[in-house]
Scaffold this active site. Structure first.
Site, PDB file in Angstrom:
ATOM      1  CB  SER A  77      -0.836   0.099   1.264  1.00  0.00           C
ATOM      2  OG  SER A  77      -1.687  -1.122   1.400  1.00  0.00           O
TER       3      SER A  77
HETATM    4  N1  SAM Z   1      -0.858  -3.979   3.835  1.00  0.00           N
HETATM    5  C1  SAM Z   1      -0.293  -4.627   2.693  1.00  0.00           C
HETATM    6  C2  SAM Z   1       1.218  -4.245   2.655  1.00  0.00           C
HETATM    7  O1  SAM Z   1       1.615  -3.272   3.448  1.00  0.00           O
HETATM    8  O2  SAM Z   1       1.996  -4.682   1.710  1.00  0.00           O
HETATM    9  C3  SAM Z   1      -0.824  -4.435   1.308  1.00  0.00           C
HETATM   10  C4  SAM Z   1      -1.950  -5.298   1.288  1.00  0.00           C
HETATM   11  S1  SAM Z   1      -2.517  -5.335  -0.350  1.00  0.00           S
HETATM   12  C5  SAM Z   1      -3.251  -3.872  -0.883  1.00  0.00           C
HETATM   13  C6  SAM Z   1      -4.091  -6.374  -0.186  1.00  0.00           C
HETATM   14  C7  SAM Z   1      -3.954  -7.921   0.100  1.00  0.00           C
HETATM   15  O3  SAM Z   1      -5.163  -8.404   0.501  1.00  0.00           O
HETATM   16  C8  SAM Z   1      -3.291  -8.643  -1.025  1.00  0.00           C
HETATM   17  O4  SAM Z   1      -1.918  -9.280  -0.783  1.00  0.00           O
HETATM   18  C9  SAM Z   1      -4.366  -9.581  -1.238  1.00  0.00           C
HETATM   19  O5  SAM Z   1      -3.833 -10.897  -1.576  1.00  0.00           O
HETATM   20  C10 SAM Z   1      -5.016  -9.850   0.101  1.00  0.00           C
HETATM   21  N2  SAM Z   1      -6.356 -10.301   0.243  1.00  0.00           N
HETATM   22  C11 SAM Z   1      -7.546 -10.000  -0.445  1.00  0.00           C
HETATM   23  N3  SAM Z   1      -8.479 -10.805  -0.210  1.00  0.00           N
HETATM   24  C12 SAM Z   1      -8.166 -11.423   1.118  1.00  0.00           C
HETATM   25  C13 SAM Z   1      -8.907 -12.186   2.131  1.00  0.00           C
HETATM   26  N4  SAM Z   1     -10.008 -12.542   1.942  1.00  0.00           N
HETATM   27  N5  SAM Z   1      -8.167 -12.801   2.961  1.00  0.00           N
HETATM   28  C14 SAM Z   1      -6.515 -12.416   3.431  1.00  0.00           C
HETATM   29  N6  SAM Z   1      -6.112 -11.520   2.422  1.00  0.00           N
HETATM   30  C15 SAM Z   1      -6.794 -11.030   1.375  1.00  0.00           C
END
Ligand code: SAM
Length: 223
Positions: free
Chosen positions: A64
């Site tokens: 992010s």
């Molecule tokens: N906070 C993270 C960082 O600092 O790198 C960024 C996260 S990224 C914007 C969103 C993440 O949510 C992705 O890695 C995606 O695979 C995960 N995601 C999407 N749906 C999910 C779910 N149901 N459970 C867990 N992770 C999920």
């Protein structure tokens, strides 16, 4: 000769960016100065580690925008005793920032390769108060709840009931919510007894939350 890297000084750039976006919580700004974002960014993006924007981390996912990580951490209203659940580990950077502010962090990622990489980075940096779990975060992690705050880093159609149920009384769920027209807003849901308060904070743009209480796997990504 090229300038040697100056990560601590460069991280001050992240602090200035967060301030510019309105973050005022001193503890959050200090956490931004401490967590080495460069350690969570793929090597090919290293020179952009201190830019105020999301970066690709593989599998169609992103680390992010740092100011967004700070804004969400501030919105979660953490204190040093807080127990936090993060849904969407991604690179692990957000979990590290939360771990600087809270007593313990459980972070759930649905994509195993990302979870493995994040777990390794967090361990290498000594974040002993973070547990990385592979699974569907829309169902939360009841075994280690309830949580004082839940931070979701992907956009869902509505707050997953399983997450609301895993909040303490007074607990906060901070998550991007996507409307049918694909507009997204960051929303803070605060549990109060059997009720839930809703505050719409500001417009955002996140990858989809894919899971049983999120979107289906075919959900279109609009960027
Ligand atoms: N906070 C993270 C960082 O600092 O790198 C960024 C996260 S990224 C914007 C969103 C993440 O949510 C992705 O890695 C995606 O695979 C995960 N995601 C999407 N749906 C999910 C779910 N149901 N459970 C867990 N992770 C999920």
């Amino acid at each position: 000769m090229p300038e040697p890297p100056r990560p601590a000084a460069d991280r001050q750039q992240l602090v200035r960016q967060a301030r510019r976006h309105g973050v005022r919580d001193r503890a959050v700004l200090d956490a931004m100065a401490r967590v080495p974002r460069e350690e969570f960014v793929p090597r090919r993006c290293a020179r952009h580690a201190f830019d105020d924007r999301p970066l690709p981390i593989g599998r169609g996912q992103t680390i992010s925008q740092p100011a967004m990580v700070a804004l969400m951490a501030e919105a979660a209203r953490l204190d040093p005793d807080s127990g936090v659940l993060e849904v969407g580990t991604g690179s692990g950077y957000g979990a590290a920032v939360l771990a600087e502010l809270a007593a313990r962090v459980v972070t759930v990622e649905r994509l195993e390769p990302l979870a493995r990489r994040a777990r390794a980075a967090l361990a290498r940096l000594g974040y002993a108060n973070v547990e990385v779990v592979v699974g569907d975060g829309t169902l939360g992690r009841p075994a280690t709840g309830p949580y004082d705050a839940i931070v979701v880093t992907a956009a869902g159609p509505a707050p997953p009931p399983a997450l609301v149920a895993q909040l303490t009384d007074g607990g906060r769920l901070v998550m991007p919510v996507e409307a049918p027209d694909h507009r997204q807003d960051l929303v803070r849901f605060t549990r109060s007894g059997d009720g839930v308060g809703t505050e719409v904070l500001f417009g955002v743009r996140f990858v989809p939350l894919i899971g049983e209480q999120g979107f289906g796997p075919g959900h279109s990504r609009v960027f």
